[in-house]
Design an enzyme around this catalytic site. Structure first.
Site, PDB file in Angstrom:
ATOM      1  N   LYS A 277     -59.436 100.936  86.534  1.00 23.92           N
ATOM      2  CA  LYS A 277     -59.135 102.077  87.403  1.00 23.92           C
ATOM      3  C   LYS A 277     -60.422 102.822  87.754  1.00 23.92           C
ATOM      4  O   LYS A 277     -61.388 102.761  86.994  1.00 23.92           O
ATOM      5  CB  LYS A 277     -58.199 103.056  86.670  1.00 23.92           C
ATOM      6  CG  LYS A 277     -56.773 102.585  86.501  1.00 23.92           C
ATOM      7  CD  LYS A 277     -55.954 103.639  85.759  1.00 23.92           C
ATOM      8  CE  LYS A 277     -54.526 103.201  85.538  1.00 23.92           C
ATOM      9  NZ  LYS A 277     -53.719 103.086  86.751  1.00 23.92           N
ATOM     10  N   ARG A 351     -45.059  96.884  83.252  1.00 24.57           N
ATOM     11  CA  ARG A 351     -43.925  95.986  83.483  1.00 24.57           C
ATOM     12  C   ARG A 351     -44.018  94.736  82.610  1.00 24.57           C
ATOM     13  O   ARG A 351     -43.000  94.124  82.288  1.00 24.57           O
ATOM     14  CB  ARG A 351     -43.832  95.639  84.976  1.00 24.57           C
ATOM     15  CG  ARG A 351     -45.011  94.931  85.524  1.00 24.57           C
ATOM     16  CD  ARG A 351     -45.109  95.034  87.041  1.00 24.57           C
ATOM     17  NE  ARG A 351     -45.476  96.381  87.475  1.00 24.57           N
ATOM     18  CZ  ARG A 351     -45.637  96.747  88.750  1.00 24.57           C
ATOM     19  NH1 ARG A 351     -45.472  95.865  89.720  1.00 24.57           N
ATOM     20  NH2 ARG A 351     -45.967  97.970  89.056  1.00 24.57           N
TER      21      ARG A 351
HETATM   22  N1  BES Z   1     -49.768 103.773  84.272  1.00 24.42           N
HETATM   23  C1  BES Z   1     -49.879 103.372  85.616  1.00 24.42           C
HETATM   24  C2  BES Z   1     -48.975 104.142  86.565  1.00 24.42           C
HETATM   25  C3  BES Z   1     -49.292 105.601  86.771  1.00 24.42           C
HETATM   26  C4  BES Z   1     -50.380 105.982  87.528  1.00 24.42           C
HETATM   27  C5  BES Z   1     -48.462 106.566  86.254  1.00 24.42           C
HETATM   28  C6  BES Z   1     -50.640 107.320  87.742  1.00 24.42           C
HETATM   29  C7  BES Z   1     -48.716 107.909  86.464  1.00 24.42           C
HETATM   30  C8  BES Z   1     -49.802 108.287  87.206  1.00 24.42           C
HETATM   31  C9  BES Z   1     -49.519 101.897  85.774  1.00 24.42           C
HETATM   32  O1  BES Z   1     -49.786 101.079  84.700  1.00 24.42           O
HETATM   33  C10 BES Z   1     -50.324 101.402  86.925  1.00 24.42           C
HETATM   34  O2  BES Z   1     -51.518 101.405  86.828  1.00 24.42           O
HETATM   35  N2  BES Z   1     -49.633 101.012  87.982  1.00 24.42           N
HETATM   36  C11 BES Z   1     -50.277 100.563  89.156  1.00 24.42           C
HETATM   37  C12 BES Z   1     -49.494  99.367  89.634  1.00 24.42           C
HETATM   38  C13 BES Z   1     -50.190  98.576  90.690  1.00 24.42           C
HETATM   39  C14 BES Z   1     -51.384  97.867  90.131  1.00 24.42           C
HETATM   40  C15 BES Z   1     -49.196  97.608  91.240  1.00 24.42           C
HETATM   41  C16 BES Z   1     -50.222 101.677  90.180  1.00 24.42           C
HETATM   42  O3  BES Z   1     -49.237 102.409  90.224  1.00 24.42           O
HETATM   43  O4  BES Z   1     -51.181 101.828  90.915  1.00 24.42           O
HETATM   44 ZN    ZN Z   2     -51.798 100.307  84.703  1.00 26.93          ZN
END
Ligand code: BES
Ligand code: ZN
Ligand code: ZN
Length: 496
Positions: A277, A351
């Site tokens: 990230k 997931r």
């Molecule tokens: N933990 C995150 C989702 C999240 C992000 C929750 C910000 C709350 C605030 C999750 O694991 C994630 O990174 N999801 C990605 C999915 C994508 C790679 C398909 C997302 O939401 O960007």
């Molecule tokens: Zn994630």
């Protein structure tokens, strides 16, 4: 804070501070407000009549009785328009009064509870205590400087005039306290940093809850999860030095009761892994175990309330970090269900660990499976920070959750799971991909999960928005919220 219930009249009770509530511009004063007013020779009615206290929602005014009352001071708090009153406003007003009292440095206060509005005394007492305790929550564990400046209310005396009301109010207080203590425990876990709230720490917390409440607990190490075939959970856990834990906590095991499985995402830190990230805001990814905290809070309160259900809490807990052992984009994982997944992004790790946890839950043949997860950032785009995305395969279950939502004020909004979305996660080389298009990201995450619950009634709560918030709400200070604990408890209390 200690809460005592006493049989006494508020207008005759000697105390440091007496709390009173008033609707906006009331036609006539009622209940304790009226009684205190006549004891005070009409001081309060004059104040209200002159418009010096309007009773607007959450308005607070501290008054000195100057010897005219047994109470040294009175705090007036507004409830807003009578016709718009509900328990959500009541929780908010209780929180606002509590915050005022706490900030002003009072250690004790008194409040006279009488039935008003259409709600029962028990409901009023439960919601008062819930709003109050949730509203004055603070997370000070890591503050070492000026600890003497931390203000904490020590005692509340709840007054009621009849002995009959007393036992009802006591019961409401007891429930309110159990529920809010469990929400606050969940908040503590979310607010705790990832260097202390590790998967091991989550397992220890689960152990502690199990011990206190006589629950069954199993904690599987990553090696054991590997032998069991949890290829998705293990892939995520392998990227970190911090040992992952697969936690299974059971309330009322083997008692022939209806089984409900609660599954919580327990990523104690989500760096994104190899699909790392951006660093800005990454600190917030310590919140990525909010679902796990919700499940632990719910189980603790359910045990204390002695809910007659067999509850299975399942928490896959791990960090998601990049390392030489980390799983990589392009990897193909074999999940516990036997289905294979092509990894497109290692940041869609929730997931993956949940897919194995959902499959694991099937062995209990539950009446329902509910998972709670900070699954996607996309749900924040769709619904904002205060609303949980509600998905699922069973209309009656989703309706029950919506009913619990209306009672608790924890907002949920139903999202679709149409087959059209499934195309996006078909893989050329495996059964599924873990990521589809950017569009409809929250739905695609949920569609992925739906492939691991067979035909069991299942609901997925995406708490990516409300798991932790940056702007406070009436009875939710900023930071970890413990969202979902009250919602799930309400659902379970009403389960039939
Ligand atoms: N933990 C995150 C989702 C999240 C992000 C929750 C910000 C709350 C605030 C999750 O694991 C994630 O990174 N999801 C990605 C999915 C994508 C790679 C398909 C997302 O939401 O960007
Ligand atoms: Zn994630
Ligand atoms: Zn995550």
């Amino acid at each position: 804070m200690e809460i005592r219930v006493e049989q006494a009249r508020p207008e005759k009770y000697p105390c440091e501070l007496l709390l009173l509530f008033s609707f906006e511009s009331p036609e006539r004063l009622e209940g304790p407000l009226q009684k205190v007013d006549s004891e005070w020779k009409g001081f309060l009615s004059a104040l209200i009549k002159e418009g010096d206290f309007k009773g607007e929602l959450f308005e607070c005014r501290l008054l000195h009785s100057q010897g005219a009352l047994q109470a040294k001071r009175v705090l007036l708090t507004g409830l807003g328009k009578k016709g718009e009153f509900d328990l959500e406003k009541w929780r908010g007003a209780s929180a606002k009064a509590g915050q005022f009292i706490q900030k002003a440095g009072f250690k004790h206060f008194t409040f006279g509870l009488e039935k008003f509005s259409s709600f029962s005394e028990e409901e009023l007492a439960e919601s008062f205590v819930t709003g109050l305790l949730l509203g004055i929550y603070q997370f000070n564990e890591f503050k070492t400087l000026e600890r003497d400046k931390i203000q904490e209310i020590r005692e509340l005396v709840l007054l009621t005039e009849t002995s009959q009301a007393m036992s009802v109010i006591q019961e409401g207080v007891r429930r309110g306290k159990i529920i809010s203590d469990s929400v606050c425990m969940a908040r503590d876990l979310v607010n705790g940093p990832s260097n202390t709230v590790t998967p091991t720490a989550l397992a220890e917390k689960a152990n502690q809850i199990a011990k206190v409440h006589g629950m069954e607990i199993q904690v599987f190490e990553v090696g054991q999860a590997e032998s069991m075939g949890m290829g998705a959970f293990v892939a995520v856990a392998k990227g970190s030095q911090e040992p992952g834990k697969f936690i299974v906590l059971e309330h009322n095991k083997d008692k022939g009761l209806d089984t409900i499985a609660l599954v919580g995402k327990g990523i104690t830190f989500d760096s994104g892994g190899i699909s790392i990230k951006p660093s800005e805001g990454m600190d917030r990814m310590k919140d990525d175990m909010s679902g796990a905290a919700t499940v632990l809070g719910t189980l603790q309160a359910a045990a204390e309330l002695r809910l007659p259900l067999h509850l299975v809490g399942i928490i896959p807990a791990t960090e998601n970090l990049p390392s030489g052992k980390a799983y990589k984009p392009g990897d193909i994982l074999k999940t516990l269900s036997g289905q294979t997944v092509e990894v497109i992004s290692t940041d869609a790790e929730g997931r993956l660990i949940l897919s194995d946890a959902l499959t694991y839950s099937l062995r209990y043949q539950p009446k329902a499976i509910i998972d709670v997860a900070t699954l996607t950032g996309a749900i924040v785009v769709a619904l904002g920070n205060y609303v949980t995305g509600l998905f699922g395969n069973d209309d009656p279950l989703l309706k029950r959750i919506e009913e619990a939502s209306a009672k608790t004020g924890e907002k949920v909004w139903r999202m679709p799971l149409w087959d059209e979305y499934l195309d996006d996660i078909k893989s050329d080389v495996a059964d599924f991909k873990n990521v589809g298009t950017r569009a409809a990201g929250a739905i695609i995450g949920a569609i992925f999960l739906s492939k691991f619950v067979d035909k069991i009634p299942w609901a997925h709560l995406d708490i990516g928005g409300p798991g932790a918030i940056e702007k406070e709400r009436p009875y939710i200070p900023k930071g970890g919220t413990g969202v979902g604990v009250r919602l799930l408890l309400q659902l379970l209390r009403d389960w039939k």
